[in-house]
Design a protein around this motif. Structure first.
Motif, PDB file in Angstrom:
ATOM      1  N   TRP A 239      11.703  33.190  59.262  1.00 47.78           N
ATOM      2  CA  TRP A 239      11.703  32.586  60.592  1.00 47.78           C
ATOM      3  C   TRP A 239      10.763  31.385  60.617  1.00 47.78           C
ATOM      4  CZ3 TRP A 239      15.320  34.176  63.818  1.00 47.78           C
ATOM      5  CH2 TRP A 239      15.778  35.499  63.748  1.00 47.78           C
ATOM      6  N   ILE A 240      11.260  30.265  61.071  1.00 52.75           N
ATOM      7  CA  ILE A 240      10.371  29.127  61.347  1.00 52.75           C
ATOM      8  C   ILE A 240      10.428  28.876  62.848  1.00 52.75           C
ATOM      9  CG2 ILE A 240       9.837  26.703  60.908  1.00 52.75           C
ATOM     10  CD1 ILE A 240      10.964  26.985  58.148  1.00 52.75           C
ATOM     11  N   ILE A 241       9.259  29.007  63.468  1.00 52.86           N
ATOM     12  CA  ILE A 241       9.146  28.866  64.920  1.00 52.86           C
ATOM     13  C   ILE A 241       8.201  27.708  65.192  1.00 52.86           C
ATOM     14  CG2 ILE A 241       8.331  30.023  67.032  1.00 52.86           C
ATOM     15  CD1 ILE A 241       9.013  32.701  65.557  1.00 52.86           C
ATOM     16  N   ALA A 242       8.601  26.777  66.034  1.00 57.53           N
ATOM     17  CA  ALA A 242       7.722  25.648  66.361  1.00 57.53           C
ATOM     18  C   ALA A 242       7.338  25.741  67.828  1.00 57.53           C
ATOM     19  CB  ALA A 242       8.424  24.328  66.087  1.00 57.53           C
ATOM     20  N   MET A 243       6.058  25.463  68.127  1.00 56.36           N
ATOM     21  CA  MET A 243       5.629  25.402  69.527  1.00 56.36           C
ATOM     22  C   MET A 243       4.949  24.067  69.799  1.00 56.36           C
ATOM     23  SD  MET A 243       2.451  28.120  69.738  1.00 56.36           S
ATOM     24  CE  MET A 243       0.914  27.418  70.349  1.00 56.36           C
ATOM     25  N   GLY A 244       5.371  23.438  70.895  1.00 54.38           N
ATOM     26  CA  GLY A 244       4.787  22.178  71.320  1.00 54.38           C
ATOM     27  C   GLY A 244       4.878  22.129  72.842  1.00 54.38           C
ATOM     28  N   HIS A 245       3.941  21.456  73.471  1.00 55.42           N
ATOM     29  CA  HIS A 245       3.855  21.558  74.933  1.00 55.42           C
ATOM     30  C   HIS A 245       5.109  21.082  75.663  1.00 55.42           C
ATOM     31  CE1 HIS A 245       2.215  21.760  78.894  1.00 55.42           C
ATOM     32  NE2 HIS A 245       2.357  20.461  79.083  1.00 55.42           N
ATOM     33  N   LYS A 246       5.572  19.892  75.339  1.00 55.16           N
ATOM     34  CA  LYS A 246       6.730  19.371  76.093  1.00 55.16           C
ATOM     35  C   LYS A 246       8.037  19.857  75.482  1.00 55.16           C
ATOM     36  CE  LYS A 246       4.847  15.536  78.643  1.00 55.16           C
ATOM     37  NZ  LYS A 246       3.815  14.700  78.007  1.00 55.16           N
ATOM     38  N   PRO A 247       8.972  20.228  76.343  1.00 65.11           N
ATOM     39  CA  PRO A 247      10.265  20.677  75.829  1.00 65.11           C
ATOM     40  C   PRO A 247      11.120  19.501  75.355  1.00 65.11           C
ATOM     41  CG  PRO A 247      10.318  20.628  78.227  1.00 65.11           C
ATOM     42  CD  PRO A 247       8.924  20.204  77.817  1.00 65.11           C
ATOM     43  N   MET A 248      12.234  19.825  74.714  1.00 67.70           N
ATOM     44  CA  MET A 248      13.183  18.771  74.313  1.00 67.70           C
ATOM     45  C   MET A 248      14.366  18.705  75.271  1.00 67.70           C
ATOM     46  SD  MET A 248      13.230  18.986  70.205  1.00 67.70           S
ATOM     47  CE  MET A 248      11.763  19.476  69.308  1.00 67.70           C
ATOM     48  N   TYR A 249      14.542  19.784  76.029  1.00 63.23           N
ATOM     49  CA  TYR A 249      15.614  19.830  77.028  1.00 63.23           C
ATOM     50  C   TYR A 249      15.091  20.595  78.235  1.00 63.23           C
ATOM     51  CZ  TYR A 249      18.649  18.750  73.055  1.00 63.23           C
ATOM     52  OH  TYR A 249      19.216  18.160  71.970  1.00 63.23           O
ATOM     53  N   CYS A 250      15.554  20.242  79.424  1.00 60.37           N
ATOM     54  CA  CYS A 250      15.252  21.058  80.605  1.00 60.37           C
ATOM     55  C   CYS A 250      16.166  20.631  81.743  1.00 60.37           C
ATOM     56  CB  CYS A 250      13.789  20.933  81.017  1.00 60.37           C
ATOM     57  SG  CYS A 250      13.231  19.281  81.475  1.00 60.37           S
ATOM     58  N   THR A 251      16.289  21.512  82.736  1.00 62.57           N
ATOM     59  CA  THR A 251      17.077  21.133  83.918  1.00 62.57           C
ATOM     60  C   THR A 251      16.188  21.031  85.147  1.00 62.57           C
ATOM     61  OG1 THR A 251      17.555  23.437  84.395  1.00 62.57           O
ATOM     62  CG2 THR A 251      19.190  22.246  83.135  1.00 62.57           C
ATOM     63  N   TRP A 252      14.871  21.141  84.934  1.00 60.82           N
ATOM     64  CA  TRP A 252      13.955  21.172  86.067  1.00 60.82           C
ATOM     65  C   TRP A 252      13.345  19.806  86.280  1.00 60.82           C
ATOM     66  CZ3 TRP A 252      13.664  25.841  88.494  1.00 60.82           C
ATOM     67  CH2 TRP A 252      14.236  26.902  87.800  1.00 60.82           C
ATOM     68  N   ASN A 253      12.670  19.692  87.389  1.00 59.42           N
ATOM     69  CA  ASN A 253      12.025  18.432  87.681  1.00 59.42           C
ATOM     70  C   ASN A 253      10.724  18.734  88.394  1.00 59.42           C
ATOM     71  OD1 ASN A 253      11.265  15.938  88.833  1.00 59.42           O
ATOM     72  ND2 ASN A 253      13.357  15.247  88.469  1.00 59.42           N
ATOM     73  N   THR A 254       9.604  18.328  87.793  1.00 57.02           N
ATOM     74  CA  THR A 254       8.301  18.640  88.398  1.00 57.02           C
ATOM     75  C   THR A 254       7.802  17.505  89.274  1.00 57.02           C
ATOM     76  OG1 THR A 254       7.304  17.895  86.349  1.00 57.02           O
ATOM     77  CG2 THR A 254       7.477  20.260  86.667  1.00 57.02           C
ATOM     78  N   GLY A 255       8.647  16.599  89.664  1.00 56.34           N
ATOM     79  CA  GLY A 255       8.220  15.546  90.571  1.00 56.34           C
ATOM     80  C   GLY A 255       8.506  14.167  90.012  1.00 56.34           C
TER      81      GLY A 255
END
Ligand code: FE2
Length: 390
Positions: A239-255
């Motif tokens: 398993w190779i798992i990567a974690m980073g703060h910003k996503p590469m895809y999303c459907t949300w909007n924080t403003g």
């Protein structure tokens, strides 16, 4: 196991006393300390102490306290990681991002679960305290006291978020001690646990750092992935798992236009590299939501099959888990996109369990719903690596 703590005066020594019994802490380790001056006007000064405990017996419960002859901490405990890469119940993680000093909704539950030995590690995917540098760094001090009741009992693994960018990420670099902290001040690193190779990196380098830092990180990522995907390494840690703060895809909007624009910068910088080396799972945060996506590459959904999309998927699986709670509002609910499998704006966090080389199970805990599990999925792969995409 690395123990990190701070003192506001120079105590000259950095010691950990540890052992198997409360009445007999018969082992001692010493380490080093560095002076940390916050970048604010008041030049708030403290000493960060770091001690590494080595030759631990896998699976054993250790009691410990840290300090020096000038004064000691409370007594804490931790369990050394198991030697069996596939223990019963798997290697167990809590994972979340975006936890603040104010309104850390998930913290109470996490403190109890960490102290009860429910996790082998906690992953905090960026954005701490909101913000650590505020109040001349005293918000950071208070936040570290808040998470101590979880982080003193279980490895607390981090990556930097945008809220850490003040003074060139100085509060982040000083307060956390990750693998490679001596080389790159914990901004990026990788480690192996169970049957997984976990990469933690800074999506924020591409927003706040110099081209030199960006290039250094990319070169390191390339090298790390090359090494991790050598057949003998991938056989041991499929398993190779990567974690980073910003996503590469999303459907949300924080403003702002996060999901329309900002995530594109992260996607452009890292997606091809992760796809090329067959990264299995990407964990992001930043959006104050939980979103689970179908296997994705280049804006396209690549299911394994229609009825079992997480069985031998044809692209990396992405999740966002940025709901641990802070003073900012939760994300606004927008209609799901074609890649959305599940979305919620409930406060909460994710648990995942690396069961063995073929199965990862994950579940989403809702703090709004009293700890109820509101989503779960199992990722099944009997082939890892870029050839799995074919
Ligand atoms: Fe963020």
């Amino acid at each position: 196991m690395m123990v990190t703590w701070n003192t506001f005066s120079d105590t000259k020594e950095s010691m950990v006393e540890f052992g198997f019994k409360v009445e007999n802490l018969n082992m001692t380790a010493s380490g080093s300390r560095t002076k940390f001056v916050d970048g604010g006007l008041e030049k708030h000064t403290q000493y960060i102490h770091r001690v590494t405990l080595t030759n631990l017996i896998p699976g054993s419960l250790y009691m410990y306290r840290c300090g020096s002859s000038y004064g000691w901490s409370s007594l804490f405990y931790f369990r050394a990681l198991p030697s069996d890469p596939t223990p019963k119940g798997g290697i167990r993680f809590a994972v979340y991002g975006d936890m603040g000093n104010e309104n850390p909704q998930a913290l109470g539950r996490l403190q109890v679960e960490a102290q009860n030995g429910m996790y082998d590690a906690i992953l905090h995917v960026g954005d701490f305290a909101y913000d650590m540098e505020q109040g001349n760094g005293t918000v950071g001090d208070e936040f570290m006291r808040q998470i101590e009741t979880a982080a003193a009992y279980v490895p607390y693994m981090t990556c930097p978020g945008n809220h850490e960018n003040a003074y060139n990420f100085s509060n982040y670099k000083n307060r956390f001690t990750m693998p490679m902290y001596e080389e790159v001040e914990s901004l990026w690193y990788s480690w192996n646990i169970g049957t997984a190779h976990i990469i933690s990196f800074s999506t924020e380098a591409n927003f706040f750092s110099s081209q030199v830092v960006i290039n250094n990180q990319m070169a390191w990522l390339q090298k790390d992935l090359e090494e991790a995907t050598k057949p003998e390494n991938r056989a041991k840690y499929p398993w190779i798992i990567a974690m980073g703060h910003k996503p590469m895809y999303c459907t949300w909007n924080t403003g702002v236009e996060d999901c329309a624009k900002i995530v594109g910068i992260t996607r452009e910088a890292f997606e091809d590299l992760f796809y090329k080396y067959g990264v299995d799972l990407y964990i992001g945060a930043h959006e104050h939501s939980y979103e689970r996506m179908w296997p994705l590459y280049n804006n396209k959904v690549y299911n394994g099959s229609m009825d079992a999309p997480y069985t031998n998927p044809k692209a990396p699986v992405h999740i966002i888990t940025g709901s641990a709670g802070n003073r900012e509002p939760q994300s606004i609910l927008l209609p799901p996109k074609s890649f959305t499998a599940f979305q919620t704006r409930d406060f909460g966090y994710t648990r995942f369990f690396i069961l063995n080389s073929t199965h990862i199970h994950a579940e989403q805990v809702s703090d709004d719903k009293g700890g109820q599990i509101i989503d779960k999925f199992t990722l099944i792969k009997n082939q890892h690596g870029p050839e799995a995409w074919l």
